[in-house]
Motif scaffolding. Structure first.
Motif, PDB file in Angstrom:
ATOM      1  N   SER A 165       0.782  -1.239   0.000  1.00 47.23           N
ATOM      2  CA  SER A 165       0.000   0.000   0.000  1.00 47.23           C
ATOM      3  C   SER A 165       0.816   1.294   0.000  1.00 47.23           C
ATOM      4  O   SER A 165       0.482   2.227  -0.739  1.00 47.23           O
ATOM      5  N   PRO A 166       1.875   1.430   0.824  1.00 46.08           N
ATOM      6  CA  PRO A 166       2.550   2.728   0.889  1.00 46.08           C
ATOM      7  C   PRO A 166       3.011   3.253  -0.468  1.00 46.08           C
ATOM      8  O   PRO A 166       2.721   4.386  -0.840  1.00 46.08           O
ATOM      9  N   HIS A 167       3.724   2.444  -1.208  1.00 47.75           N
ATOM     10  CA  HIS A 167       4.210   2.898  -2.517  1.00 47.75           C
ATOM     11  C   HIS A 167       3.271   2.491  -3.644  1.00 47.75           C
ATOM     12  O   HIS A 167       3.219   3.148  -4.685  1.00 47.75           O
TER      13      HIS A 167
ATOM     14  N   PRO B 292      10.751   0.744   9.993  1.00 45.39           N
ATOM     15  CA  PRO B 292      10.087   0.222  11.204  1.00 45.39           C
ATOM     16  C   PRO B 292       9.160   1.261  11.824  1.00 45.39           C
ATOM     17  O   PRO B 292       9.344   1.685  12.976  1.00 45.39           O
ATOM     18  N   ILE B 293       8.163   1.663  11.068  1.00 46.85           N
ATOM     19  CA  ILE B 293       7.192   2.629  11.563  1.00 46.85           C
ATOM     20  C   ILE B 293       5.798   2.025  11.451  1.00 46.85           C
ATOM     21  O   ILE B 293       5.595   1.034  10.744  1.00 46.85           O
ATOM     22  N   ALA B 294       4.854   2.622  12.134  1.00 49.24           N
ATOM     23  CA  ALA B 294       3.498   2.070  12.188  1.00 49.24           C
ATOM     24  C   ALA B 294       2.879   2.022  10.793  1.00 49.24           C
ATOM     25  O   ALA B 294       3.079   2.922   9.968  1.00 49.24           O
ATOM     26  N   TRP B 295       2.098   0.977  10.560  1.00 53.04           N
ATOM     27  CA  TRP B 295       1.436   0.792   9.266  1.00 53.04           C
ATOM     28  C   TRP B 295       0.547   1.971   8.892  1.00 53.04           C
ATOM     29  O   TRP B 295       0.587   2.443   7.746  1.00 53.04           O
ATOM     30  N   PRO B 296      -0.261   2.524   9.836  1.00 58.05           N
ATOM     31  CA  PRO B 296      -1.099   3.675   9.468  1.00 58.05           C
ATOM     32  C   PRO B 296      -0.280   4.870   8.971  1.00 58.05           C
ATOM     33  O   PRO B 296      -0.732   5.619   8.100  1.00 58.05           O
TER      34      PRO B 296
ATOM     35  N   ILE C  86       1.308   8.246   4.301  1.00 58.79           N
ATOM     36  CA  ILE C  86       2.304   8.812   3.385  1.00 58.79           C
ATOM     37  C   ILE C  86       1.969   8.445   1.942  1.00 58.79           C
ATOM     38  O   ILE C  86       1.986   9.285   1.041  1.00 58.79           O
ATOM     39  N   GLY C  87       1.640   7.161   1.732  1.00 56.97           N
ATOM     40  CA  GLY C  87       1.300   6.723   0.384  1.00 56.97           C
ATOM     41  C   GLY C  87       0.044   7.387  -0.139  1.00 56.97           C
ATOM     42  O   GLY C  87      -0.015   7.823  -1.296  1.00 56.97           O
TER      43      GLY C  87
END
Length: 313
Positions: free
Chosen positions: A195-197, A263-267, A272-273
């Protein structure tokens, strides 16, 4: 030297032309008779400098850059927005169909590899892919690969087949990867890494595919223009899309390399994405609508595109 003067008179221009021709002849003779590297380099530099002064060079002006960034690119993206939405819906639907079918078909799942290999892919390889290389190298690798795919989709649009094939392959690969992860209980990991990218990256691929298919449609249905004129006009505008996507894919590459494995929270990653995707759509819809209303199409300016013979109708 004449080439260093800001303004040349007619006589000085004639003299520079004569000296340029003489130096070019000398360079040709030196290359064939006495190939001294230093002398060749010196003469080549002089010839190139004189040629540039005589023929002129196109300067990249701030006005041209602003026009390209804030009018040409958003206008070109805005004009294919519905094509992009259509490709996006078709791609997501196909990926879901392939994923569900693979998940419920033992034969389809087995065709992807042995149980041991699929288990290793789901629990190790899928996640380690994002941290195998250093972040800067990985970002550059992802960017160049995706930019190449986007450029091919647009440039090969006239064939109609290649963009469809690349879009099909992309949807199938995504659906199969999702099916393998779901089958091993790794859906959350799959979504958190994709999801992020992927929100921005996949949208860029949708846009590129839409641009390629729009070019193919223009060849089939040119409208009131001749087919040659229509293809030339749309082709130049849609190549602008490919150039614009290069910048967007660079952002997606940075997110994939630095944010996805972080290593950061999924939300936070999703935010960011989603933010990057929101900026792309705002750029397309807000700036694009304004640019199109002002008459921009994404095509080159008239003095850059060259003379176009008037057409009746």
């Amino acid at each position: 030297m004449l080439v260093g003067r800001r303004h040349l008179s007619g006589a000085e221009t004639d003299e520079l032309v004569s000296l340029y021709r003489t130096c070019a002849r000398h360079l040709s003779r030196v290359r064939s008779a006495a190939p001294d590297p230093q002398l060749i380099a010196e003469l080549s530099s002089r010839v190139a400098t004189a040629r540039g002064r005589l023929t002129g060079t196109r300067e990249v002006r701030a006005h041209s850059m602003r026009r390209f960034m804030f009018q040409a690119v958003p206008a070109a993206l805005y004009r294919i927005r519905w094509w992009t939405c259509g490709v996006m819906v078709a791609e997501i639907a196909l990926a879901l169909v392939v994923g569900v079918w693979t998940l419920h078909s033992p034969e389809a799942m087995a065709s992807l590899g042995s149980p041991e290999r699929l288990d290793e892919y789901a629990h190790e390889a899928f996640e380690s892919y994002y941290s195998t290389y250093s972040a800067p190298d990985f970002a550059a690798q992802v960017w160049t690969n995706n930019a190449r795919i986007a450029a091919i989709c647009v440039a090969s649009g006239i064939t109609g087949v290649l963009p469809l094939y690349m879009l099909y392959a992309n949807a199938v690969n995504l659906g199969q990867a999702g099916a393998v992860m779901v089958d091993h209980g790794m859906l959350r990991v799959f979504l958190s890494l994709i999801s992020p990218h992927g929100l921005l990256e996949l949208t860029c691929i949708f846009v590129a595919g839409a641009a390629g298919l729009k070019l193919f449609w223009t060849m089939l249905v040119p409208g009131p223009r001749s087919r040659f004129t229509a293809l030339a006009t749309e082709g130049r505008a849609l190549i602008t899309v490919a150039v614009g996507l290069t910048a967007a894919l660079a952002v997606a590459g940075l997110i994939e390399a630095f944010v996805t494995p972080a290593p950061i929270a999924w939300p936070v990653k999703i935010t960011i994405g989603a933010g990057a995707l929101g900026l792309l759509w705002a750029y397309t819809l807000i700036l694009g609508r304004s640019a199109v209303a002002a008459g921009a199409t994404g095509d080159l300016e008239e003095n850059e595109a060259g003379y176009v013979q008037p057409e009746a109708g």
